[in-house]
Structures are given as C-alpha cells and as structure tokens.
Write a protein that holds these residues in place. Structure first.
Motif, PDB file in Angstrom:
ATOM      1  N   ARG A  63       0.776  -1.100  -0.059  1.00 47.15           N
ATOM      2  CA  ARG A  63      -0.077  -0.018   0.168  1.00 47.15           C
ATOM      3  C   ARG A  63       0.787   1.143   0.055  1.00 47.15           C
ATOM      4  O   ARG A  63       1.608   1.376   0.814  1.00 47.15           O
ATOM      5  CB  ARG A  63      -0.967   0.110   1.248  1.00 47.15           C
ATOM      6  CG  ARG A  63      -1.866  -1.192   1.378  1.00 47.15           C
ATOM      7  CD  ARG A  63      -2.825  -1.073   2.672  1.00 47.15           C
ATOM      8  NE  ARG A  63      -3.162  -2.299   3.127  1.00 47.15           N
ATOM      9  CZ  ARG A  63      -4.195  -2.393   4.232  1.00 47.15           C
ATOM     10  NH1 ARG A  63      -4.405  -1.368   4.777  1.00 47.15           N
ATOM     11  NH2 ARG A  63      -4.229  -3.513   4.750  1.00 47.15           N
ATOM     12  N   PRO A  64       0.532   2.303  -0.755  1.00 49.87           N
ATOM     13  CA  PRO A  64       1.556   3.330  -0.825  1.00 49.87           C
ATOM     14  C   PRO A  64       0.990   4.409   0.312  1.00 49.87           C
ATOM     15  O   PRO A  64       0.635   5.614   0.216  1.00 49.87           O
ATOM     16  CB  PRO A  64       0.871   4.144  -2.180  1.00 49.87           C
ATOM     17  CG  PRO A  64      -0.317   3.634  -2.533  1.00 49.87           C
ATOM     18  CD  PRO A  64      -0.518   2.068  -2.025  1.00 49.87           C
ATOM     19  N   HIS A  65       1.236   3.990   1.509  1.00 42.84           N
ATOM     20  CA  HIS A  65       0.880   4.628   2.554  1.00 42.84           C
ATOM     21  C   HIS A  65       1.987   4.359   3.868  1.00 42.84           C
ATOM     22  O   HIS A  65       2.040   3.257   4.159  1.00 42.84           O
ATOM     23  CB  HIS A  65      -0.454   4.095   3.192  1.00 42.84           C
ATOM     24  CG  HIS A  65      -0.821   4.992   4.407  1.00 42.84           C
ATOM     25  ND1 HIS A  65      -1.367   6.232   4.381  1.00 42.84           N
ATOM     26  CD2 HIS A  65      -1.203   4.545   5.622  1.00 42.84           C
ATOM     27  CE1 HIS A  65      -1.642   6.908   5.396  1.00 42.84           C
ATOM     28  NE2 HIS A  65      -1.653   5.587   6.211  1.00 42.84           N
ATOM     29  N   VAL A  66       2.753   5.379   3.823  1.00 44.08           N
ATOM     30  CA  VAL A  66       4.154   5.284   4.764  1.00 44.08           C
ATOM     31  C   VAL A  66       3.865   5.946   5.971  1.00 44.08           C
ATOM     32  O   VAL A  66       3.387   7.016   6.063  1.00 44.08           O
ATOM     33  CB  VAL A  66       5.316   5.721   3.810  1.00 44.08           C
ATOM     34  CG1 VAL A  66       6.458   5.621   4.851  1.00 44.08           C
ATOM     35  CG2 VAL A  66       5.409   4.960   2.721  1.00 44.08           C
ATOM     36  N   GLY A  67       4.190   5.252   7.183  1.00 45.13           N
ATOM     37  CA  GLY A  67       4.237   5.858   8.538  1.00 45.13           C
ATOM     38  C   GLY A  67       5.601   6.221   8.955  1.00 45.13           C
ATOM     39  O   GLY A  67       6.567   5.372   8.576  1.00 45.13           O
ATOM     40  N   LEU A  68       5.812   7.499   9.526  1.00 39.95           N
ATOM     41  CA  LEU A  68       7.015   7.791  10.110  1.00 39.95           C
ATOM     42  C   LEU A  68       7.064   8.228  11.612  1.00 39.95           C
ATOM     43  O   LEU A  68       6.039   9.141  11.714  1.00 39.95           O
ATOM     44  CB  LEU A  68       7.665   9.213   9.195  1.00 39.95           C
ATOM     45  CG  LEU A  68       7.804   9.117   7.696  1.00 39.95           C
ATOM     46  CD1 LEU A  68       7.895  10.365   6.976  1.00 39.95           C
ATOM     47  CD2 LEU A  68       8.789   7.966   7.348  1.00 39.95           C
ATOM     48  N   ASP A  69       7.964   7.861  12.154  1.00 37.43           N
ATOM     49  CA  ASP A  69       7.854   8.291  13.687  1.00 37.43           C
ATOM     50  C   ASP A  69       9.240   7.929  14.285  1.00 37.43           C
ATOM     51  O   ASP A  69      10.011   7.097  13.806  1.00 37.43           O
ATOM     52  CB  ASP A  69       6.958   7.551  14.598  1.00 37.43           C
ATOM     53  CG  ASP A  69       6.613   8.211  15.793  1.00 37.43           C
ATOM     54  OD1 ASP A  69       6.772   9.122  16.030  1.00 37.43           O
ATOM     55  OD2 ASP A  69       5.985   7.234  16.732  1.00 37.43           O
ATOM     56  N   MET A  71      14.362   5.866  14.530  1.00 44.25           N
ATOM     57  CA  MET A  71      13.483   6.201  13.591  1.00 44.25           C
ATOM     58  C   MET A  71      12.995   5.226  12.623  1.00 44.25           C
ATOM     59  O   MET A  71      13.691   4.482  12.139  1.00 44.25           O
ATOM     60  CB  MET A  71      14.154   7.334  12.822  1.00 44.25           C
ATOM     61  CG  MET A  71      14.654   8.597  13.464  1.00 44.25           C
ATOM     62  SD  MET A  71      15.319   9.860  12.366  1.00 44.25           S
ATOM     63  CE  MET A  71      15.330  11.209  13.421  1.00 44.25           C
ATOM     64  N   LEU A  72      11.672   4.958  12.305  1.00 42.86           N
ATOM     65  CA  LEU A  72      11.291   4.003  11.599  1.00 42.86           C
ATOM     66  C   LEU A  72      10.346   4.572  10.478  1.00 42.86           C
ATOM     67  O   LEU A  72       9.714   5.570  10.573  1.00 42.86           O
ATOM     68  CB  LEU A  72      10.274   3.257  12.460  1.00 42.86           C
ATOM     69  CG  LEU A  72      10.824   2.416  13.716  1.00 42.86           C
ATOM     70  CD1 LEU A  72       9.838   1.453  14.201  1.00 42.86           C
ATOM     71  CD2 LEU A  72      11.755   1.438  13.250  1.00 42.86           C
ATOM     72  N   ALA A  73      10.467   3.799   9.289  1.00 39.61           N
ATOM     73  CA  ALA A  73       9.455   4.085   7.934  1.00 39.61           C
ATOM     74  C   ALA A  73       8.767   2.388   8.116  1.00 39.61           C
ATOM     75  O   ALA A  73       9.455   1.580   7.466  1.00 39.61           O
ATOM     76  CB  ALA A  73      10.222   4.521   6.848  1.00 39.61           C
ATOM     77  N   THR A  74       7.432   2.691   7.980  1.00 39.90           N
ATOM     78  CA  THR A  74       6.639   1.616   7.979  1.00 39.90           C
ATOM     79  C   THR A  74       5.704   1.416   6.829  1.00 39.90           C
ATOM     80  O   THR A  74       5.354   2.798   6.521  1.00 39.90           O
ATOM     81  CB  THR A  74       6.005   1.078   9.151  1.00 39.90           C
ATOM     82  OG1 THR A  74       5.123   2.063   9.762  1.00 39.90           O
ATOM     83  CG2 THR A  74       7.063   0.924  10.380  1.00 39.90           C
ATOM     84  N   CYS A  75       5.043   0.362   6.398  1.00 41.30           N
ATOM     85  CA  CYS A  75       3.821   0.476   5.445  1.00 41.30           C
ATOM     86  C   CYS A  75       3.222  -1.036   5.789  1.00 41.30           C
ATOM     87  O   CYS A  75       3.617  -1.708   6.498  1.00 41.30           O
ATOM     88  CB  CYS A  75       4.462   0.506   4.018  1.00 41.30           C
ATOM     89  SG  CYS A  75       5.149  -0.755   3.451  1.00 41.30           S
ATOM     90  N   MET A  76       2.198  -1.168   5.011  1.00 38.45           N
ATOM     91  CA  MET A  76       1.137  -2.296   5.179  1.00 38.45           C
ATOM     92  C   MET A  76       1.091  -3.010   3.680  1.00 38.45           C
ATOM     93  O   MET A  76       1.138  -2.329   2.629  1.00 38.45           O
ATOM     94  CB  MET A  76       0.058  -2.127   5.717  1.00 38.45           C
ATOM     95  CG  MET A  76       0.056  -1.504   7.095  1.00 38.45           C
ATOM     96  SD  MET A  76      -1.783  -1.287   7.998  1.00 38.45           S
ATOM     97  CE  MET A  76      -1.878  -2.878   8.204  1.00 38.45           C
ATOM     98  N   ASP A  77       1.125  -4.351   3.777  1.00 37.40           N
ATOM     99  CA  ASP A  77       0.764  -5.061   2.585  1.00 37.40           C
ATOM    100  C   ASP A  77      -0.738  -5.397   2.337  1.00 37.40           C
ATOM    101  O   ASP A  77      -1.468  -5.000   2.983  1.00 37.40           O
ATOM    102  CB  ASP A  77       1.874  -6.322   2.394  1.00 37.40           C
ATOM    103  CG  ASP A  77       1.357  -7.367   3.707  1.00 37.40           C
ATOM    104  OD1 ASP A  77       0.301  -7.222   4.393  1.00 37.40           O
ATOM    105  OD2 ASP A  77       2.192  -8.203   4.110  1.00 37.40           O
ATOM    106  N   GLY A  78      -0.909  -5.955   1.201  1.00 41.02           N
ATOM    107  CA  GLY A  78      -2.414  -6.429   0.834  1.00 41.02           C
ATOM    108  C   GLY A  78      -3.010  -7.110   1.904  1.00 41.02           C
ATOM    109  O   GLY A  78      -4.225  -7.369   1.590  1.00 41.02           O
TER     110      GLY A  78
END
Length: 717
Positions: free
Chosen positions: A287-293, A307-314
């Motif tokens: 999914r083209p949705h990236v979380g930064l924190d 520092m993390l950069a995460t996303c979710m699959d289908g």
C-alpha cells in the motif's frame, strides 16, 4: 543455626550420592531449607557445587562462581584478597582484624572521612578503605575459613589451601547476603536474556527455587540491570564494533543500504541507517501509505532514538521498510534519515504516496522539502489529544465528528458549531488545513487508517529491543525484520489459486453481503442512486469510479454501493480492486527474504567511540511520567468523571480523600506500611523505633556511650 552441623567435610560429601547429601542437608538445615521442598537433589548439588582441596577450574571466574554457590547455601559472606597476579585468597568476613591499622584500638569507632559511622569493634577492609563490622569474639577466636586459588603452569586455577569450616555464627551474616549483584547477574543471565521484561519478583522466585535461599530485592534488581546493560551494549567498547556490523550487513546484502556517521567534532557515535534490499524492493507492491515516527530507547546510560518508516501489504501486515538509530530527534537527523530512505526504497519518490506522522515540526518540514508533491497527513489521535488537553472533553467529541466530514459543506457546518461553542478551539482548528486530517480533503488513500498506528504498532512490537544499546538494537532490529519477512514469505507460498489476499477477499465478501440489502436507482449507464439504511449515495463509474461515501477513494476497494450498482448492471466489481490487494502482488512483495548475518567475533575499530554516558540515579524508568492534571489512580479517574485529566481543586481533593477513606473504596485501598514497626504514615528511614539489629552497621546515626563520653574518634584517612 549451628555451624558445625552446617559445615560438613567436603571430602566426605564428594563420595556420597546426591540423595544422601540432600537428606543430610535437610536434616542439618531443617529450619533454613524448608522452602526447598520439592526441589530435586540434582538441582541443589548443581547449584552448590562443593569445593575440595585440589579441585581444578578452567578460570578463576569459574572458581569464584562455585565458591559463591557454596557460600550462598551456607548463608556466609567473605572478603576477597589479591596477593599477586597468580594467587587469590578468600577469607571470612568476620573474625579477621585489620592488619593495616594495628595502632587503632578496637574499643573505638572507626570512621572514614566524609563517611557514615560504624559500630564498635569495626575494622577496615583489606583495601584499607571499606569499613566492616567485626564479631566481638573474633579478636580471641578468629574464624579460620580460608580458601586460596593458585594459577598452575597449565593455566588452570587449583585450590591449594582449604579451611572450609566456620566458627562464626551464621546469623551474623544475614545483614548482607553473599548473593551480590554481580554473582546474581551470572546466575540469572539466561533468564534475563530470554525475557528482558522479566520482573524482579519473578527472578527472586527463580533463584529461591533453584538455590533455596532468599536474595535481596536490591541485589536482584542490580543483577538484572547488569545483564541488561551488557545486552544493550552498556560497555563502551560495544560502540567500537558498529563499523564491523555495518560492514557485515553490506557484505551479505550488496543491494542493501547501510550507513553510519560519527559526531562531526569527534569520533563518538552519532547515527546509523539500515534498509535491507528485501524491504526496499517490496514497497512498490504494498500500500502506498508510509508511516514515519521516532521512539526513544530505554537505555539510560546511552540514550538514543529509533526512527522507523513502515507500511502495510495487501494482507494487512505491517512491515518495517527502514530504520535509523540517532542520538536525538531533530530536523537535521530527519533530513539525513529521509535522504537515505529516498535512495534505498524503490519508487518512493512517486507522488501517489501518502505519508502519515504526528505533528512533529521537524517531520513536517522535512517531508515537504524532500518528497515534493507527495501527500502528508497528520494523525487524528494526536490532534484529538491536543484538543482534549486544551479545550476539554466536549470539544473532543466535536473534533471526532469534524475529521470524519465527507463534504466541504458539512466541514464548515461543524466548524461553525465548534466556533460558536468555543471560539478558541474553533480558531485553533481553522488554522490547520483540512487536507491534513479531514476525510473529504485528504488527497491520497489512507486505507482506513486515520491515525499513525502503522508505525505506533511497530514501536510497541520492538519495545524489548529498545532497552538495548545502539549496537544490539541494530542487530536485533535486523533479526526482527528478518523473522517477520519469513513469516509473510511462507504465507505467500500458500496463495497459489486465490486472486485476492485473505484480507481483501474477506472485505469483499462483507461488502457484497451488504450490497444485497440495497436498492439501486439507475439514472444512466454511468450513474446511479443507491439507497441504504445509512442514507442515499451517488455512484459514478466513468470516467473515474467514485462514490459519495468516500470508502472507495480511501481503500482502493469497491464499497457496497459500487458493488450493488455493478451487480445491477451485470458487471464484475473486482475490476475496481487495486493492484496491491491481489495475491500476485503479495507474493512478489515477500518473494525476497533476508540473508543471515553472523555478529560474533566483531572487530573493534577506533573510528567509532562511545559518546559521553548519561549517569542517572534510581531505577530505569519504563512507564511515562504522568503530566499535569493526570491521575494514575483508578479511583481518581473513576471519581473525576470521563475526562480523568482535569486538575482537582483543593476542596475537591479533600473530598476525594474522605471518600476514599470512608466510602466504598476504603476496602480496596492498601496503605503502605513501615518495614520496622508495620505502621502506616512513614517508612524505615523516619521510623522512631529503629533498632540496631535491623540496619546495616554503617547506617547508625545515634551516638553510643563512647561518643557521649567525649572520646575522640579516629578517622581512617
């Protein structure tokens, strides 16, 4: 306890079996070993290995460990003397007068400069600095306990002198346990390593079960801290292995992105970045949705941020794309992290990507400058907490309606109601652009996530790892990502015939079931009015499929209204399913796995040194400290109402105390009692009934008869 029964001949114990030795221990220590009922004899023998004359050990540390086990079972304490490099001597703590200061009379107090006083008959330790309590009869009848280790030519340690019997009563040794923190760290290392979140009470129960003795809470806590410090790279030398770890990560993953930097004015560690190729290449199929924190570490000696950069699959699985360990969270480090992130992740510069984070100003500015044209939204939970904290619970309820508005007219209507109710809150929300949080104005799909949970969940999952130092954190984070990737890879192998992922198929089945209860009023081949129990919605198929419920825009999956219209037109609704929801994309995303990295025998480099340690007293803080007006007590929250964060006035606080003391909550409240007199209202430090038997000799603050008579007190300088 009678020491003659407790001190058996070690040479005889070596010849008898475990069962007989267990029987003798129980008989001779029936009072002290009652809590060992049910423990196997082999466990006791293994824990209290007997030291006999001539026994050989591989290292002095092993000999010291076995000596500790023997002494702990006998409830003894001893002093360790180092005569020279190849000889170590252990003597009983009691019964050995100070040989360094023979001129000091024994009937006087001994006191160090700027130190606490010690009782009569005290004596200095072997190093001439520590003051110890001596048994009164030790001057006439010293305790003969003495063990000497000697280094042989074969580089092994052998016991050359052994006098294992004690003449001093064991009750004199109870004020300081032989199970000190360093030895407990060796005994309990496996327990803490396997479960870093284990409690001190559980460790104490484990030690009592295996050894049959009680270790103090303080020693157990310090022992656990020693293990955690070594696990977390508490040793400053661990920082010197960071370049070696980065080099090995690059060697096993040539396409990965690994980098580290020291401080600009020194060689102290500053930051490091890791993005394996298996994570960077999988992003185009998620999914083209990236979380930064960024989350802070739990290591107090060398604090840092992850520092993390995460996303979710289908299939609704959260994946960590990249991580960085930095010295602090600021705009400079975020620029460094996102520049490396942009070069490591495939197709991350696409303008179709949505970024979500909290309202940290450094993140907002950096994302706007590095990812030009990309959409960036704020977490609604953080905004909701801000509104609640500033303007109260009532405005919080209005905000929940505001950020779910599906049309601009509805947004203006709710904002006007908020402004009329609370002008300050209305001004605060009007200053925030609706494209950052309101449902109708958000440009890109958020896939049902109006919050930053896709990265907050990852922060919670790595909570045990956050107690380590930067070196161990880097290794454990890589291993965590590797394990998660393998799980998804195994799941992808089972999706051979399915067209959609498990989550997408379940979602479509629910929407199709709801579509069967709707009425479709077709106005043209491309438009229709779908009537449901939730209201009327307009569906448009061409030139772009959309629905006024905005579910399709947010999820990239057809909503029940589109499915009802497509069914009425005898068309398949799966043609509107996004590519990231297909099983083919899921298999490609998790096709590549990580390469294992051997992190043993790391070389030490002088190019990376440890930063200046932060020394903080007290226990390591785990939970967040309550802010102003926050009440941790459950009864306070219950009485304060639904908000629970409103500060109480003095009259309200007094009323609350009276209710707790006499009301229905009085039975649930347990007051803290003094450990000496067992009365509430004070602790052992302020108790007026303190007795000399209950404290360490060096903690006596009252004057004795010697001091009251005006006798000068010599000092050990």
């Amino acid at each position: 306890m009678d020491d003659q029964n407790n001190s058996m001949d070690d040479s005889q114990e070596k010849e008898i079996g475990a069962e007989e030795l267990w029987r003798r221990h129980v008989q001779s220590n029936s009072g002290a070993l009652q809590n060992l009922a049910g423990v196997s004899p082999e466990a006791v023998i293994r824990a209290s290995r007997r030291i006999v004359l001539g026994v050989t050990f591989v290292s002095w540390k092993e000999a010291m460990f076995c000596m500790k086990a023997c002494v702990v079972l006998r409830q003894r304490t001893f002093l360790l003397k180092k005569r020279h490099s190849d000889c170590q001597v252990a003597i009983c703590r009691y019964g050995h007068p100070c040989r360094r200061h023979p001129e000091i009379p024994r009937n006087f107090f001994l006191q160090q400069a700027s130190s606490r006083p010690v009782p009569q008959n005290g004596f200095c330790g072997e190093n001439g600095r520590r003051l110890e309590c001596a048994w009164e009869e030790a001057l006439q009848n010293p305790c003969p306990f003495r063990i000497r280790w000697k280094l042989d030519k074969e580089k092994t340690w052998t016991i050359s002198v052994l006098a294992s019997k004690h003449v001093c009563p064991s009750h004199l040794h109870t004020w300081r346990s032989a199970a000190d923190a360093k030895w407990l760290a060796e005994v309990l290392a496996n327990k803490v390593t396997s479960n870093p979140k284990i409690g001190v009470g559980q460790l104490g129960d484990t030690f009592r079960t295996e050894y049959g003795k009680q270790a103090s809470y303080k020693s157990t806590w310090h022992g656990r801290e020693i293990v955690l410090s070594h696990m977390g790279g508490g040793d400053a030398k661990s920082f010197q292995s960071i370049p070696a770890v980065c080099a090995r990560l690059k060697a096993v993953d040539a396409n990965g992105h690994v980098d580290w930097e020291p401080q600009p004015d020194s060689r102290a560690f500053r930051r490091m970045f890791v993005c394996p190729s298996a994570s960077g290449r999988s992003f185009p199929y998620m999914r083209p949705h990236v979380g930064l924190d960024a989350c802070h570490s739990k290591n107090q000696r060398y604090p840092s941020f992850i520092m993390l950069a995460t996303c979710m699959d289908g299939n609704k699985n959260i994946s960590i794309l990249a991580y960085a360990i930095v010295d602090r969270e600021n705009e400079e480090n975020w620029v460094w992290f996102l520049i490396h992130f942009r070069g490591a992740v495939t197709r991350i510069e696409s303008q179709e990507i949505q970024y979500v984070s909290d309202r940290c100003k450094s993140i907002i500015n950096v994302v706007r400058n590095i990812f030009l044209g990309a959409s960036h939204v704020h977490c609604t939970i953080h905004l909701e907490r801000n509104v609640k904290q500033r303007f109260g619970t009532e405005m919080e309820k209005f905000f929940k309606v505001l950020h779910r508005c599906k049309t601009k007219e509805r947004y203006k209507q709710v904002l006007e109601a908020i402004t009329e109710k609370n002008p300050a809150c209305g001004q605060y929300l009007s200053n925030i652009p609706p494209a950052l949080y309101v449902m109708y104005a958000v440009r890109r799909p958020r896939f049902g996530h109006t919050t930053s949970n896709i990265v907050e969940i990852a922060n919670s999952a790595i909570l045990p790892i956050r107690s380590y130092g930067p070196l161990q954190m880097c290794i454990e984070l890589y291993l965590y990502m590797m394990e998660q990737k393998v799980k998804q890879h195994r799941l992808s192998l089972t999706m051979n015939e399915e067209r959609l992922t498990l989550y997408a198929a379940k979602y479509m089945a629910t929407q199709e079931e709801d579509a069967g209860r709707m009425r479709v009023r077709i106005t043209s081949l491309n438009e229709a009015l779908v009537q449901s129990s939730m209201g009327d919605f307009v569906v448009t198929l061409l030139p772009e499929c959309k629905c006024t419920c905005l579910v399709f825009k947010d999820m990239c999956l057809p909503c029940s209204h589109i499915i009802a219209f497509e069914r009425e037109m005898c068309l398949s609704s799966e043609r509107h399913v996004g590519v990231m929801w297909t099983s083919v994309a899921f298999r490609i995303a998790h096709l590549e796995t990580f390469r294992p990295v051997d992190t043993s025998n790391l070389t030490i480099s002088a190019s990376c040194m440890a930063p200046t340690p932060v020394l903080k007293r007290g226990r390591r803080r785990i939970n967040r400290i309550a802010g102003p007006g926050e009440h941790r007590s459950s009864t306070n929250n219950l009485l304060a109402g639904s908000s629970g964060n409103r500060s109480l006035e003095p009259e309200e606080h007094q009323m609350l105390v009276e209710i707790l003391l006499v009301g229905p909550f009085a039975q649930q409240r347990t007051p803290r009692l003094c450990s000496i007199c067992k009365q509430p209202g004070h602790d052992r430090r302020t108790c007026g009934r303190q007795e000399s038997d209950n404290r360490h000799p060096s903690q006596h603050s009252t004057l004795t008869g010697v001091e009251s008579q005006g006798v000068d007190i010599p000092y050990n300088r």
